[in-house]
Write a protein that holds these residues in place. Structure first.
Motif, PDB file in Angstrom:
ATOM      1  N   ALA A   1       0.834  -1.204   0.000  1.00 50.43           N
ATOM      2  CA  ALA A   1       0.000   0.000   0.000  1.00 50.43           C
ATOM      3  C   ALA A   1       0.871   1.258   0.000  1.00 50.43           C
ATOM      4  CB  ALA A   1      -0.922   0.000   1.210  1.00 50.43           C
ATOM      5  N   ASN A   2       1.941   1.227   0.798  1.00 50.27           N
ATOM      6  CA  ASN A   2       2.852   2.367   0.881  1.00 50.27           C
ATOM      7  C   ASN A   2       2.050   3.664   1.032  1.00 50.27           C
ATOM      8  OD1 ASN A   2       5.360   3.597   0.959  1.00 50.27           O
ATOM      9  ND2 ASN A   2       5.459   3.847  -1.259  1.00 50.27           N
ATOM     10  N   TYR A   3       1.114   3.656   1.974  1.00 49.47           N
ATOM     11  CA  TYR A   3       0.170   4.750   2.146  1.00 49.47           C
ATOM     12  C   TYR A   3       0.507   5.534   3.408  1.00 49.47           C
ATOM     13  CZ  TYR A   3      -4.311   7.073   1.524  1.00 49.47           C
ATOM     14  OH  TYR A   3      -5.291   8.001   1.303  1.00 49.47           O
ATOM     15  N   LYS A   4       0.515   6.845   3.284  1.00 52.81           N
ATOM     16  CA  LYS A   4       0.893   7.720   4.396  1.00 52.81           C
ATOM     17  C   LYS A   4      -0.022   7.500   5.608  1.00 52.81           C
ATOM     18  CE  LYS A   4       1.747  12.427   5.625  1.00 52.81           C
ATOM     19  NZ  LYS A   4       2.170  13.705   5.279  1.00 52.81           N
ATOM     20  N   ASP A   5       0.607   7.424   6.767  1.00 60.70           N
ATOM     21  CA  ASP A   5      -0.088   7.288   8.065  1.00 60.70           C
ATOM     22  C   ASP A   5      -0.918   6.008   8.199  1.00 60.70           C
ATOM     23  OD1 ASP A   5       0.970   9.754   8.899  1.00 60.70           O
ATOM     24  OD2 ASP A   5      -0.721  10.857   8.022  1.00 60.70           O
ATOM     25  N   SER A   6      -0.550   4.959   7.474  1.00 59.97           N
ATOM     26  CA  SER A   6      -1.305   3.704   7.579  1.00 59.97           C
ATOM     27  C   SER A   6      -0.620   2.683   8.490  1.00 59.97           C
ATOM     28  CB  SER A   6      -1.503   3.088   6.185  1.00 59.97           C
ATOM     29  OG  SER A   6      -0.257   2.708   5.631  1.00 59.97           O
ATOM     30  N   ASP A   7       0.543   3.011   8.993  1.00 58.58           N
ATOM     31  CA  ASP A   7       1.336   2.088   9.803  1.00 58.58           C
ATOM     32  C   ASP A   7       0.541   1.517  10.981  1.00 58.58           C
ATOM     33  OD1 ASP A   7       3.728   0.791  10.717  1.00 58.58           O
ATOM     34  OD2 ASP A   7       3.991   2.416  12.164  1.00 58.58           O
ATOM     35  N   LYS A   8      -0.100   2.363  11.730  1.00 54.12           N
ATOM     36  CA  LYS A   8      -0.827   1.911  12.929  1.00 54.12           C
ATOM     37  C   LYS A   8      -1.996   1.001  12.550  1.00 54.12           C
ATOM     38  CE  LYS A   8       1.851   4.610  15.231  1.00 54.12           C
ATOM     39  NZ  LYS A   8       2.937   4.744  14.280  1.00 54.12           N
ATOM     40  N   TYR A   9      -2.646   1.311  11.437  1.00 58.70           N
ATOM     41  CA  TYR A   9      -3.755   0.467  10.981  1.00 58.70           C
ATOM     42  C   TYR A   9      -3.264  -0.951  10.706  1.00 58.70           C
ATOM     43  CZ  TYR A   9      -6.907  -1.820   7.728  1.00 58.70           C
ATOM     44  OH  TYR A   9      -7.693  -2.743   7.096  1.00 58.70           O
ATOM     45  N   PHE A  10      -2.154  -1.071   9.986  1.00 62.34           N
ATOM     46  CA  PHE A  10      -1.656  -2.404   9.645  1.00 62.34           C
ATOM     47  C   PHE A  10      -1.132  -3.142  10.880  1.00 62.34           C
ATOM     48  CE2 PHE A  10      -1.608  -0.492   5.379  1.00 62.34           C
ATOM     49  CZ  PHE A  10      -2.351  -1.459   4.715  1.00 62.34           C
ATOM     50  N   HIS A  11      -0.570  -2.405  11.843  1.00 65.62           N
ATOM     51  CA  HIS A  11      -0.181  -3.028  13.109  1.00 65.62           C
ATOM     52  C   HIS A  11      -1.418  -3.614  13.794  1.00 65.62           C
ATOM     53  CE1 HIS A  11       4.075  -2.023  14.014  1.00 65.62           C
ATOM     54  NE2 HIS A  11       3.878  -1.075  13.102  1.00 65.62           N
ATOM     55  N   ALA A  12      -2.456  -2.801  13.915  1.00 65.69           N
ATOM     56  CA  ALA A  12      -3.679  -3.244  14.594  1.00 65.69           C
ATOM     57  C   ALA A  12      -4.334  -4.398  13.828  1.00 65.69           C
ATOM     58  CB  ALA A  12      -4.654  -2.077  14.740  1.00 65.69           C
ATOM     59  N   ARG A  13      -4.373  -4.301  12.497  1.00 68.68           N
ATOM     60  CA  ARG A  13      -5.021  -5.342  11.696  1.00 68.68           C
ATOM     61  C   ARG A  13      -4.298  -6.679  11.786  1.00 68.68           C
ATOM     62  NH1 ARG A  13      -4.895  -5.680   5.405  1.00 68.68           N
ATOM     63  NH2 ARG A  13      -3.496  -7.360   5.963  1.00 68.68           N
TER      64      ARG A  13
END
Length: 152
Positions: free
Chosen positions: A67-79
């Motif tokens: 995805a390389n999408y800005k500010d998505s790091d926390k979402y992928f951690h949680a998911r």
């Protein structure tokens, strides 16, 4: 033609050593099962869940990289943690081990890159909070950034 005595002795001592190692492993597993009162079915289920949870964590990491999408790091951690924990205790265990290892290794690399400046400490704490959020069964979409494609 017979092998020299030294070679025969080395081969036989290697066989004895391997047999002892296997016996130690077997005895260790049996003792752990008895002491921890873990029946083989639960033990195998735990291992299966841990393997599936590891795959869930890898899938979340791969999706994050793709995805390389800005500010998505926390979402992928949680998911990743959420998906793994949904597998059961083995999946939750795998998610915790992988998350902790990732954050600890990142802390070490940050130390070598930036010294003892505390750089990345806040980000690491936020990542761990997202990890715990997902593992506890809360909706990972809480961290989903606006505009992230539905594919993820």
């Amino acid at each position: 033609m017979t092998p020299p005595k030294n070679q025969t002795k080395n081969v036989s001592s290697l066989c004895v050593s391997l047999l002892c190692s296997r016996m130690k492993l077997f005895v260790g597993i049996v003792l752990c099962s008895l002491v921890l009162d873990v029946c083989s079915q639960r033990w195998l289920t735990f291992l299966k869940e841990a393997g599936q949870g590891t795959k869930d964590m890898w899938r979340a990491y791969s999706d994050m990289r793709e995805a390389n999408y800005k500010d998505s790091d926390k979402y992928f951690h949680a998911r990743g943690n959420y998906d793994a924990a949904q597998r059961g205790p083995g999946g939750a265990w795998a998610a915790k081990v992988i998350s902790d290892a990732r954050e600890n290794s990142q802390r070490i690399t940050d130390f070598f890159r930036h010294g003892d400046s505390g750089h990345g400490a806040e980000d690491s704490k936020a990542d761990q909070a997202a990890n715990e959020w997902g593992r506890s069964g809360k909706d990972p979409n809480h961290f989903r950034p606006a505009g992230l494609p539905d594919k993820y």
